[in-house]
Design an enzyme around this catalytic site. Sequence first.
Site, short mmCIF file in Angstrom:
data_model
loop_
_atom_site.label_atom_id
_atom_site.label_comp_id
_atom_site.label_asym_id
_atom_site.label_seq_id
_atom_site.Cartn_x
_atom_site.Cartn_y
_atom_site.Cartn_z
N TYR A 123 1.04 -1.35 -0.23
CA TYR A 123 -0.08 0.24 0.22
C TYR A 123 0.53 0.78 -0.25
O TYR A 123 0.88 2.54 -0.74
CB TYR A 123 -0.65 -0.08 1.46
CG TYR A 123 -1.81 -1.07 0.48
CD1 TYR A 123 -1.96 -2.05 1.49
CD2 TYR A 123 -2.81 -0.75 -0.28
CE1 TYR A 123 -3.29 -2.63 1.48
CE2 TYR A 123 -3.68 -2.17 0.11
CZ TYR A 123 -4.30 -2.60 0.41
OH TYR A 123 -4.75 -3.46 0.75
N HIS A 182 -14.72 0.84 -0.82
CA HIS A 182 -13.35 0.12 -0.25
C HIS A 182 -12.53 0.63 0.24
O HIS A 182 -11.16 0.39 0.09
CB HIS A 182 -12.99 -0.92 -1.65
CG HIS A 182 -13.55 -1.68 -2.03
ND1 HIS A 182 -13.40 -2.13 -3.71
CD2 HIS A 182 -14.66 -2.77 -1.94
CE1 HIS A 182 -14.49 -3.65 -3.38
NE2 HIS A 182 -15.44 -3.43 -3.06
N CYS A 196 -7.43 3.16 18.16
CA CYS A 196 -8.39 3.98 18.96
C CYS A 196 -10.03 4.34 17.87
O CYS A 196 -10.90 5.17 17.95
CB CYS A 196 -7.81 5.15 19.21
SG CYS A 196 -7.17 6.70 18.05
N SER A 233 -14.81 -5.56 -13.19
CA SER A 233 -15.59 -7.07 -14.19
C SER A 233 -16.32 -7.70 -13.32
O SER A 233 -16.68 -8.85 -14.20
CB SER A 233 -13.57 -7.54 -13.52
OG SER A 233 -13.33 -7.69 -12.18
N ASN A 253 -17.34 -0.54 -20.49
CA ASN A 253 -16.39 -1.09 -20.16
C ASN A 253 -15.22 -1.35 -21.38
O ASN A 253 -16.11 -1.72 -22.80
CB ASN A 253 -16.77 -2.10 -19.23
CG ASN A 253 -15.99 -2.79 -17.95
OD1 ASN A 253 -15.57 -2.13 -17.25
ND2 ASN A 253 -15.30 -4.01 -18.52
N GLU A 275 -14.19 -4.00 -22.41
CA GLU A 275 -14.93 -5.55 -23.02
C GLU A 275 -15.85 -6.04 -21.70
O GLU A 275 -16.48 -5.74 -20.68
CB GLU A 275 -13.55 -6.41 -22.83
CG GLU A 275 -13.21 -6.93 -21.09
CD GLU A 275 -11.97 -7.53 -21.20
OE1 GLU A 275 -11.01 -7.66 -21.57
OE2 GLU A 275 -11.10 -6.90 -19.76
N1 APR Z 1 -11.85 1.85 -19.73
C1 APR Z 1 -12.53 0.67 -19.45
N2 APR Z 1 -12.47 -0.54 -18.88
C2 APR Z 1 -11.64 -0.71 -19.11
C3 APR Z 1 -10.45 -0.77 -19.03
C4 APR Z 1 -10.32 0.89 -19.27
N3 APR Z 1 -10.00 2.23 -19.94
N4 APR Z 1 -9.30 -0.91 -18.74
C5 APR Z 1 -9.70 -2.22 -18.27
N5 APR Z 1 -11.24 -1.82 -18.31
C6 APR Z 1 -12.02 -2.79 -17.61
C7 APR Z 1 -10.92 -4.27 -17.54
O1 APR Z 1 -12.16 -4.78 -18.55
C8 APR Z 1 -11.69 -4.76 -16.11
O2 APR Z 1 -13.39 -5.68 -16.59
O3 APR Z 1 -12.12 -2.52 -16.28
C9 APR Z 1 -11.93 -3.98 -15.18
C10 APR Z 1 -10.61 -3.71 -13.73
O4 APR Z 1 -11.57 -5.26 -13.47
P1 APR Z 1 -10.80 -5.22 -11.92
O5 APR Z 1 -9.52 -5.44 -12.40
O6 APR Z 1 -10.84 -7.10 -11.52
O7 APR Z 1 -10.82 -4.35 -11.30
P2 APR Z 1 -11.88 -4.18 -10.23
O8 APR Z 1 -13.12 -4.63 -10.91
O9 APR Z 1 -12.62 -2.90 -10.41
O10 APR Z 1 -11.90 -4.68 -9.19
C11 APR Z 1 -13.07 -5.05 -8.14
O11 APR Z 1 -11.51 -5.94 -6.45
O12 APR Z 1 -9.39 -6.41 -6.62
C12 APR Z 1 -10.84 -6.46 -5.67
O13 APR Z 1 -11.27 -4.37 -4.38
C13 APR Z 1 -10.49 -4.92 -4.89
O14 APR Z 1 -11.95 -3.16 -6.14
C14 APR Z 1 -11.64 -4.19 -5.91
C15 APR Z 1 -12.54 -5.43 -6.07
#
Ligand code: APR
Length: 229
Positions: A52, A105, A116, A173, A197, A199
């Site tokens: 972190y 989160h 505290c 995702s 998104n 994808e």
């Molecule tokens: N524009 C739009 N979407 C994007 C881009 C972009 N430039 N780049 C990546 N993505 C999409 C990917 O296709 C994927 O579906 O963003 C998503 C990222 O997914 P993750 O990496 O799984 O992140 P997230 O969904 O935020 O994870 C959820 O998991 O690890 C834990 O607590 C953590 O908050 C996080 C949670």
Amino acid sequence: MRIVVLTGAGVSAESGVPTFRDADGLWEGHRVEDVATPEAFEYQPSVVHRFYDARRAALATVDPNPAHHALARLEEAIGDDLLVVTQNIDDLHERGGSTRVVHMHGRLRSAWCRACDGRTDWHDDLADHPPCPRCGVTELRPDVVWFGEIPYEMDRISAALDRADVFVSIGTSGAVYPAAGFVQYAGGRGAHTVELNLEPSAGSALFAEARQGPASVLVPRWVSEVLGS
Ligand code: APR
């Protein structure tokens, strides 16, 4: 029109903040899941702090992108009818101009004292065990929600989803609950649901509308449609 926007790592990807599950999703060879748990903090606090601390330091090198700015523009136009619920622990929504943001989160730039229970804005490292500015005890931990812990402000989020006319999911995702369940919750209460998104996500088929592309393009375009300008 009441709008709830859920964002994930993808909204900050073009600012240079790495996502979790793209590429190898590893940090220094650690699966994110292995450094983002209370158990990991118990057994290897220095590894968790380094994880972190590195991400907190990296925040100073990145800036909001057009997706963050577009959501701030939307807030300016519709005020309290918009709530941004983010899974991200970066502060790019706020630096982009948004004020109505729920960090379900947690936040990287906040330290939580286990002695505290106080929370303090924090921009530096925690690995060297600095004392809590409130109580002086050296029991500070990152103010983030780890796997197995309960997300923040779930009551406020549920209340907003109950009343939403539109639910939009950006750059996530759909792999992690409870956020991954918001589309069914809001959609089940009549909200129009939209996914923006890069994808299709794991829950893409649950949305009334799903558009693929980079957030920096899709979000400004969607905001212009909503505002008609
Ligand atoms: N524009 C739009 N979407 C994007 C881009 C972009 N430039 N780049 C990546 N993505 C999409 C990917 O296709 C994927 O579906 O963003 C998503 C990222 O997914 P993750 O990496 O799984 O992140 P997230 O969904 O935020 O994870 C959820 O998991 O690890 C834990 O607590 C953590 O908050 C996080 C949670």
